[in-house]
Structure formats: C-alpha cells, structure tokens
Design a protein around this motif. Sequence first.
Motif, PDB file in Angstrom:
ATOM      1  N   VAL A   1      15.381  -3.039  18.558  1.00 51.65           N
ATOM      2  CA  VAL A   1      14.221  -3.931  18.032  1.00 51.65           C
ATOM      3  C   VAL A   1      13.377  -2.993  17.105  1.00 51.65           C
ATOM      4  O   VAL A   1      13.163  -1.831  17.385  1.00 51.65           O
ATOM      5  CB  VAL A   1      13.355  -4.272  19.557  1.00 51.65           C
ATOM      6  CG1 VAL A   1      12.113  -4.784  19.127  1.00 51.65           C
ATOM      7  CG2 VAL A   1      14.087  -5.315  20.138  1.00 51.65           C
ATOM      8  N   MET A   2      12.832  -3.599  15.988  1.00 53.90           N
ATOM      9  CA  MET A   2      11.818  -3.026  15.346  1.00 53.90           C
ATOM     10  C   MET A   2      10.339  -3.273  15.731  1.00 53.90           C
ATOM     11  O   MET A   2       9.914  -4.584  15.437  1.00 53.90           O
ATOM     12  CB  MET A   2      12.034  -3.443  13.494  1.00 53.90           C
ATOM     13  CG  MET A   2      11.512  -2.550  12.689  1.00 53.90           C
ATOM     14  SD  MET A   2      12.109  -3.021  11.291  1.00 53.90           S
ATOM     15  CE  MET A   2      11.159  -2.089  10.303  1.00 53.90           C
ATOM     16  N   THR A   3       9.763  -2.481  16.111  1.00 58.44           N
ATOM     17  CA  THR A   3       8.402  -2.759  16.593  1.00 58.44           C
ATOM     18  C   THR A   3       7.431  -2.373  15.387  1.00 58.44           C
ATOM     19  O   THR A   3       6.865  -3.184  14.917  1.00 58.44           O
ATOM     20  CB  THR A   3       8.074  -2.081  17.694  1.00 58.44           C
ATOM     21  OG1 THR A   3       9.119  -2.320  19.113  1.00 58.44           O
ATOM     22  CG2 THR A   3       6.719  -2.470  18.532  1.00 58.44           C
TER      23      THR A   3
ATOM     24  N   LEU B   1      12.590   3.744  12.729  1.00 59.38           N
ATOM     25  CA  LEU B   1      13.703   3.609  11.454  1.00 59.38           C
ATOM     26  C   LEU B   1      12.855   4.476  10.198  1.00 59.38           C
ATOM     27  O   LEU B   1      13.778   4.673   9.749  1.00 59.38           O
ATOM     28  CB  LEU B   1      13.771   2.204  11.374  1.00 59.38           C
ATOM     29  CG  LEU B   1      14.432   1.373  12.220  1.00 59.38           C
ATOM     30  CD1 LEU B   1      14.635  -0.011  12.013  1.00 59.38           C
ATOM     31  CD2 LEU B   1      15.957   1.525  11.902  1.00 59.38           C
ATOM     32  N   HIS B   2      11.694   4.377  10.300  1.00 57.52           N
ATOM     33  CA  HIS B   2      11.151   5.273   9.175  1.00 57.52           C
ATOM     34  C   HIS B   2      11.422   6.641   9.207  1.00 57.52           C
ATOM     35  O   HIS B   2      11.522   7.181   8.317  1.00 57.52           O
ATOM     36  CB  HIS B   2       9.462   5.174   9.050  1.00 57.52           C
ATOM     37  CG  HIS B   2       8.973   3.846   8.486  1.00 57.52           C
ATOM     38  ND1 HIS B   2       8.862   2.734   8.905  1.00 57.52           N
ATOM     39  CD2 HIS B   2       8.227   3.938   7.532  1.00 57.52           C
ATOM     40  CE1 HIS B   2       8.526   2.006   8.119  1.00 57.52           C
ATOM     41  NE2 HIS B   2       7.978   2.314   7.103  1.00 57.52           N
ATOM     42  N   GLU B   3      11.501   7.282  10.553  1.00 57.60           N
ATOM     43  CA  GLU B   3      11.825   8.433  10.716  1.00 57.60           C
ATOM     44  C   GLU B   3      13.011   8.851  10.513  1.00 57.60           C
ATOM     45  O   GLU B   3      13.465  10.035   9.658  1.00 57.60           O
ATOM     46  CB  GLU B   3      11.144   9.272  11.964  1.00 57.60           C
ATOM     47  CG  GLU B   3      11.390  10.805  12.137  1.00 57.60           C
ATOM     48  CD  GLU B   3      10.585  11.585  11.194  1.00 57.60           C
ATOM     49  OE1 GLU B   3      10.859  12.768  11.161  1.00 57.60           O
ATOM     50  OE2 GLU B   3       9.541  11.254  10.678  1.00 57.60           O
TER      51      GLU B   3
ATOM     52  N   ALA C   1       0.792  -1.163  -0.059  1.00 51.99           N
ATOM     53  CA  ALA C   1      -0.009  -0.164   0.098  1.00 51.99           C
ATOM     54  C   ALA C   1       0.756   1.260   0.215  1.00 51.99           C
ATOM     55  O   ALA C   1       0.470   2.289  -0.753  1.00 51.99           O
ATOM     56  CB  ALA C   1      -0.929   0.002   1.340  1.00 51.99           C
ATOM     57  N   ARG C   2       2.116   1.215   0.623  1.00 56.25           N
ATOM     58  CA  ARG C   2       2.959   2.321   0.796  1.00 56.25           C
ATOM     59  C   ARG C   2       4.034   1.800   0.939  1.00 56.25           C
ATOM     60  O   ARG C   2       4.554   1.456   2.302  1.00 56.25           O
ATOM     61  CB  ARG C   2       2.355   3.299   1.960  1.00 56.25           C
ATOM     62  CG  ARG C   2       3.339   4.594   2.036  1.00 56.25           C
ATOM     63  CD  ARG C   2       2.615   5.601   2.942  1.00 56.25           C
ATOM     64  NE  ARG C   2       3.363   6.909   3.127  1.00 56.25           N
ATOM     65  CZ  ARG C   2       3.004   7.792   3.777  1.00 56.25           C
ATOM     66  NH1 ARG C   2       2.008   7.776   4.586  1.00 56.25           N
ATOM     67  NH2 ARG C   2       3.715   9.046   3.762  1.00 56.25           N
ATOM     68  N   ALA C   3       5.059   1.992   0.316  1.00 53.81           N
ATOM     69  CA  ALA C   3       6.546   1.492   0.228  1.00 53.81           C
ATOM     70  C   ALA C   3       7.214   2.377   1.277  1.00 53.81           C
ATOM     71  O   ALA C   3       7.015   3.512   1.500  1.00 53.81           O
ATOM     72  CB  ALA C   3       7.384   2.026  -0.951  1.00 53.81           C
ATOM     73  N   PRO C   4       8.024   1.675   2.253  1.00 53.53           N
ATOM     74  CA  PRO C   4       8.816   2.291   3.344  1.00 53.53           C
ATOM     75  C   PRO C   4       9.798   3.193   2.587  1.00 53.53           C
ATOM     76  O   PRO C   4      10.164   3.022   1.480  1.00 53.53           O
ATOM     77  CB  PRO C   4       9.410   1.080   4.182  1.00 53.53           C
ATOM     78  CG  PRO C   4       9.334  -0.114   3.139  1.00 53.53           C
ATOM     79  CD  PRO C   4       8.453   0.350   2.211  1.00 53.53           C
ATOM     80  N   PRO C   5      10.303   4.167   3.523  1.00 56.31           N
ATOM     81  CA  PRO C   5      11.522   4.867   3.072  1.00 56.31           C
ATOM     82  C   PRO C   5      12.910   4.340   3.168  1.00 56.31           C
ATOM     83  O   PRO C   5      14.008   4.823   2.823  1.00 56.31           O
ATOM     84  CB  PRO C   5      11.311   6.095   4.136  1.00 56.31           C
ATOM     85  CG  PRO C   5      10.961   5.771   5.357  1.00 56.31           C
ATOM     86  CD  PRO C   5       9.817   4.449   4.986  1.00 56.31           C
TER      87      PRO C   5
END
Length: 239
Positions: A206-208, A213-215, A69-73
């Motif tokens: 940890v990636m919750t 990580l996006h920001e 739906a929306r590719a991550p950065p």
Amino acid sequence: MDVFGVDGWLDRGLRLLLPPRCLLCGGQGAGTRDLCAGCAGDLAPNAPCCPGCALPLATPAPACGACLARAPPFAAAWVPLRYEHPLDLLEARFKFHADLAAGRVLAEQLVDCARRAPPALPQLVVPVPLHTARLRARGYKQALELARPLARAVGVPLRHDVLLRSRATPAQTGLDAKMRRRNLRGAFAVAPDFAWPDHVALFDDVMTTGATLHEAARTLRRAGVARVDAWALARAPRR
C-alpha cells in the motif's frame, strides 16, 4: 517461499476440496476465487490518478500539486486500486492477521489489473523489504508475496535480496507525512556488488503518503539505477 501459490498445483488441489467462499460477504466465490463478483466490483480502481505518484484525483491531470511542486524520485507510479473499503479489510486481514487467503485474493486482483492495463515493464522488480525484527514477528513479507505472482504474470525477474532494510523503524501507522519521511531516513541499503539494471520497479503493498517508496527510490538512484518506478497494490487518498 511462496506462501500462497496463485495458480499453483497445491492451490488448485485445495480448491477442489473446499468450494470458494467470498471472504467479504460469505457468499459463493466467483469461479475458483474466494471473492464474489459483486465484492470484486466494489474494489475501486485508482483512476483518475497522478501519473507521477498515483495520488487519486477527482479529474485527470498531468500531475498533482505535490508532484508539480517537487518531482518524486521515481519516474512513474503504477498503483491500480484505491485503498478504501472493502479493499482495506482484505489488506488488514493479510498484513496484520496472517490471513493468507486474503493475500491470495489481493494477488489475484493485482495480476488481473496488470493484464488489463499493463505498466511500463522494467528490467527488475524489487519488493520493499521488512527489517528482520518485523519479519520475525509477522512471519512473511507481505510486499514480496504480492509482488511474486505479479512479476511472474508480467514476465519480469524479481529479486528480494538486493534492497535491504538497514535499520528497524517504528510502525508508520498514525504518523503524518513529515514524520513518516523522518522515520524512514537512511532505512534502506543495497546489497554490495550487485549489478543494478537501468530500470527497476519498486513494489509495496500500500502506498499511503509515499514516504517508504520515496526513500527506497532515492537509495536505488544513489546506487546508480537510471529509472525507478513505484508499483503498489493500492493508493490511499490524501487525508
């Protein structure tokens, strides 16, 4: 400062004096490690998972629904373990209770994963920073202490002073994905006059939901980094 020198001379000397004991079950550690083979086998690999955001999946797929739906950065994610029992016990001891032995065990597992299935190597590894107020309270940067032996093992330079936490944010624990994104908006900045390479891997413990990580990735993309990858020790399943 390397708070637990994985494979360092001090670490080896201490192990000669203190036989390794498993931090999870109390049994004899495997080799020189404070983790037995049985408990190490209980650490769940993060496979299959979404190649874009490392979300655990039931079956292999080109991407999860959110990434479709929306590719991550970031271009790709490398997160070799799942954040579930018993890894969550070791992570909590390291992150919140200053248990550096637990951190060393996690770093050893992370390096093992990288040696078995190495990620696409960037030109630079950058751990997600803590704000100075959080650092003063905790005393060490947990992402940095895990990223340092990993970067050393894969032969990639690491810089911990070029991505900055520009404002303090409330703890993310207990917030849903939307609130986490709002909480972190504008939380990062880059060091002035640093010449960023084309390919950078951001590392967090940890990636919750992926909000941190996006920001951070968006911050690096605005600074001119052509490719940002997301690396972490463990990925939490979607709630």
